[in-house]
Design an enzyme around this catalytic site. Structure first.
Site, short mmCIF file in Angstrom:
data_model
loop_
_atom_site.label_atom_id
_atom_site.label_comp_id
_atom_site.label_asym_id
_atom_site.label_seq_id
_atom_site.Cartn_x
_atom_site.Cartn_y
_atom_site.Cartn_z
N CYS A 191 0.77 -1.27 0.19
CA CYS A 191 -0.06 -0.09 -0.11
C CYS A 191 0.87 1.18 -0.14
CB CYS A 191 -0.90 -0.05 1.29
SG CYS A 191 -0.19 -0.39 2.80
N ALA A 237 14.41 -21.81 18.29
CA ALA A 237 13.28 -21.26 18.73
C ALA A 237 12.31 -21.19 17.65
CB ALA A 237 13.39 -20.00 19.52
N SER A 238 11.12 -21.19 18.04
CA SER A 238 10.17 -20.86 16.61
C SER A 238 10.28 -19.56 16.10
CB SER A 238 8.62 -20.92 17.43
OG SER A 238 8.33 -22.42 17.77
N GLY A 258 13.88 -18.85 12.14
CA GLY A 258 14.60 -18.89 10.60
C GLY A 258 14.81 -20.24 10.18
#
Length: 717
Positions: free
Chosen positions: A17, A511-512, A515
């Site tokens: 946008c 960790a979530s 990457g």
């Protein structure tokens, strides 16, 4: 240089946008650019662009910027148009504030006029003022649309088009001859009472009518064949190009928006095989009829031309409004389709959350937006239909009046009067139709721009190369690999370096959100690194060729889906020469064979839409079987056993560990991690590696919440 009107430029990607707002203001100040050209120069992350990123892009386009916090009452004092921050997650262009209303150009909705009270509920108070620098130089960077570029290679188009044109020209000749029959009957047969001539004329023109009907049928047949061939080839060409585009193209767009491009193909095809040919014929017929009218009476012909000019001016005056309405309609239809697809695919979540009424309201609102645009277009069309009747009806009355007067003055015969009025009616009908069809053809530019979003998008690079060396060994080298979606985005991976030996099994943990899946996509060549290199057997994967490189892989990703068809077809990736024994062997290795055998149709059981007839664990095992069926040199699994129970996961891990191939496993679960030879931990986008023979569950769990780099030195439990 005088400023141009502020155009409405609507976004194609989910989060562009801000770029669309800059494009509107840039065109207003004299740049001749389009959004696709800006997108190539200044790519935007799927997460959108910050105000700082917009300022940087505006500077590159030759604008001085002034970000400021401004109350609504002070916005009118800014240099307009300017960019406003909207709803905390969007940008719009403020065009004008007048009479208690704000006129906006919203990249997601089009031109919008809001009362200031409603405007204040969306405006966040942040504005970005832009003004051309003292050394501002307008630039021209716009895609040139061409039918060949949009459609690709279409076989048989010229030949069929030529045949249709010849038949249509023949029809026009007969159309011009028929009014002459009336003049000959009135001026020769009735005056001389010549029955023989009357019979001859009647028979002759009956033959003409039969020929005309035959040619009409032949033209309709050819137009239908041409339309079907054009539509099928064009859709196939466009879809083929779509499949060659990089993955991030799809990640940045709604499914409904992509699908709406294919609807535009049909709209252009129908216009080209119908209106385009007819407009050519209308133009030729108008020229011939005009010559005949001039032959009969130049003064009366001037009246006919005056009516044509009035209608043409009225039609052209409303062209921009019709363009805007059509553009908004296409955008709203795409949004409606996206909502429908999203709701159907997520019906389970909708039911669990009791959100049926909310979804119905959203669909209803989207349908109202579409209907409003369609109604506005229909009203505009109705107005011009009425104007056409008014202008050309008044012309006909005046012509009959003047022609009758000339007949009474013996300057026209009765037959000449009838023929002139008939030709004038034909001229009015064809010129009105010609103007309408030219407007329709001009409006095809809207559909062309939408198709160009796919057709002119550069395909994925380095898919096929001229590499002629031996097949590289399945050894992966990651050398200083870094990745981020845009220049102003944080790094997802930064200077990662490690290698995976041929035949080795490596677990990637972290960790979530650290990457891991992005790294998997980079390893598979689905994303292009911002910097760094990935090599296979010492060869850069882009030099080797991504198509040949991916042939070495079997992969199961978190977002993988099954396609409509049987379980066996999905395992074999719809290979027509599939080996049932290989299918069963892959299913056994993935521990899904017993489940399939218990089904009534066995391997012929249908998986449903995107695998909806299977449980989560069954779907994952079918996906794993599909990867194993390829007999890959490298197997990459991204949380491929997350839906399985511990016992089944252990069986699959033991089966995969026995395979003689390079294995890359992204996992959180300890049993899967322990099955690897070595663990690479990602943290804050950085990796380190160490060879281990054991893995301790407590350390694996601790990786999830720590910062920095964690490499395990585990022990067997």
């Amino acid at each position: 240089m005088s400023a141009k009107p502020v155009p409405v430029i609507q976004q194609n990607e989910l989060a562009e946008c801000g770029l669309a707002c800059l494009a509107m203001i840039a065109v207003h100040h004299g740049h001749d650019i389009d959004l696709s050209s800006l997108r190539r120069r200044f790519p935007v992350s799927p997460r959108g662009a910050t105000l700082a990123r917009l300022i940087k892009i505006a500077g590159a386009l030759g604008f001085d910027t002034r970000p400021l916090r401004a109350e609504i009452e002070h916005l009118a004092d800014l240099r307009l148009p300017c960019v406003l921050h909207w709803d905390l997650n969007h940008f719009v262009v403020l065009k004008r504030i007048a009479r208690g209303r704000a006129e906006l150009h919203d990249p997601a909705r089009g031109a919008v006029s809001l009362p200031l009270a409603e405007f204040g509920r969306h405006y966040t108070g942040i504005a970005l003022e832009l003004s051309p620098k003292t050394d501002f130089v307008p630039m021209r960077e716009r895609q040139r649309l061409s039918l060949r570029g949009l459609a690709g290679r279409i076989v048989g188009l010229r030949r069929a088009g030529a045949q249709i044109l010849i038949l249509a020209l023949s029809l026009e000749v007969f159309t011009l001859l028929l009014p002459l029959a009336m003049q000959w009957v009135i001026d020769r047969v009735l005056v001389a009472a010549d029955i023989g001539l009357l019979n001859l004329l009647g028979i002759g023109f009956l033959v003409v009518v039969v020929f005309q009907a035959t040619l009409t049928a032949m033209r309709g047949w050819l137009v239908a064949d041409l339309g079907a061939a054009l539509n099928s080839q064009w859709l196939a060409n466009l879809f083929g190009h779509l499949m060659r585009l990089p993955l991030d193209f799809f990640e940045k767009r709604h499914v409904g928006g992509v699908m709406s491009r294919f609807v535009s193909v049909q709209a252009i095809q129908q216009t080209l095989t119908g209106s385009f040919v007819e407009s050519l014929l209308d133009g030729l017929t108008v020229t011939l009829v005009l010559a005949l009218l001039l032959f009969y009476s130049p003064p009366l012909t001037a009246l006919v031309l005056a009516a044509f000019a009035v209608y043409a001016i009225l039609r052209w005056a409303a062209y921009r409004r019709l363009w805007r309405l059509k553009e908004e309609q296409l955008i709203q239809v795409a949004k409606q389709q996206s909502l429908l697809i999203e709701s159907i695919q997520g019906v389970q979540t909708i039911k669990l959350g009791n959100q049926q009424d909310d979804r119905r309201g959203r669909i209803a609102n989207a349908s109202v937006e579409v209907a409003n645009r369609e109604a506005a277009i229909a009203r505009t069309t109705a107005v011009f239909s009425a104007l056409s009747k008014l202008v050309f009806g008044a012309q006909r009355v005046l012509l009959i009046w003047l022609c009758a007067w000339l007949t009474l003055q013996d300057r026209f015969s009765a037959g000449m009067m009838v023929v002139f009025v008939a030709y004038a009616d034909l001229f009015a009908t064809r010129t009105g139709s010609l103007i309408d069809k030219l407007v329709d053809l001009r409006l095809l530019g809207l559909h062309g721009q939408r198709i160009a979003d796919i057709a002119f998008e550069p395909p994925e690079a380095h898919v096929h190369t001229d590499y002629a060396g031996p097949v590289p060994a399945p050894r992966i080298e990651i050398d200083r690999l870094s990745f981020r979606y845009a220049d102003d985005e944080p790094w997802i991976l930064r200077d990662c370096s490690f290698s995976i030996e041929a035949g080795e099994s490596v677990a990637i943990v972290g960790a979530s959100g650290c990457g891991k899946t992005t790294l998997a996509k980079l390893i598979l060549g689905l994303l292009r690194p911002s910097s760094g290199t990935i090599r296979i057997g010492g060869v850069d994967i882009h030099d080797y060729g991504l198509a040949a490189y991916r042939e070495l892989f079997g992969a199961v990703m978190q977002e993988d889906v099954l396609f409509a068809g049987s379980i066996g077809e999905n395992i074999a990736s719809f290979d027509h020469a599939a080996d049932p024994a290989r299918i069963e062997a892959a299913a056994r290795a993935a521990r899904i064979h017993d489940d399939i055998a218990a089904m009534a149709m066995g391997y012929e059981s249908l998986v449903g839409d995107l695998g909806s007839s299977l449980s989560g664990g069954q779907k994952q095992r079918v996906l794993l079987a599909r990867a194993l069926y390829r007999s890959p040199a490298i197997l990459l699994l991204d949380e491929a056993t997350s839906h399985l129970d511990v016992a089944r996961e252990h069986e699959i891990n033991r089966e995969i560990s026995a395979l003689r191939m390079t294995r890359i496993v992204i996992a959180h679960r300890p049993d899967t991690i322990r099955s690897a030879d070595r663990v690479v931990a990602l943290r804050d986008g950085v990796s380190e590696r160490i060879t281990t023979s054991e893995f301790a569950i407590p350390i694996a769990s601790r990786i999830q919440g720590e910062s920095g780099i964690a490499i395990s030195k585990p022990r067997l439990s």
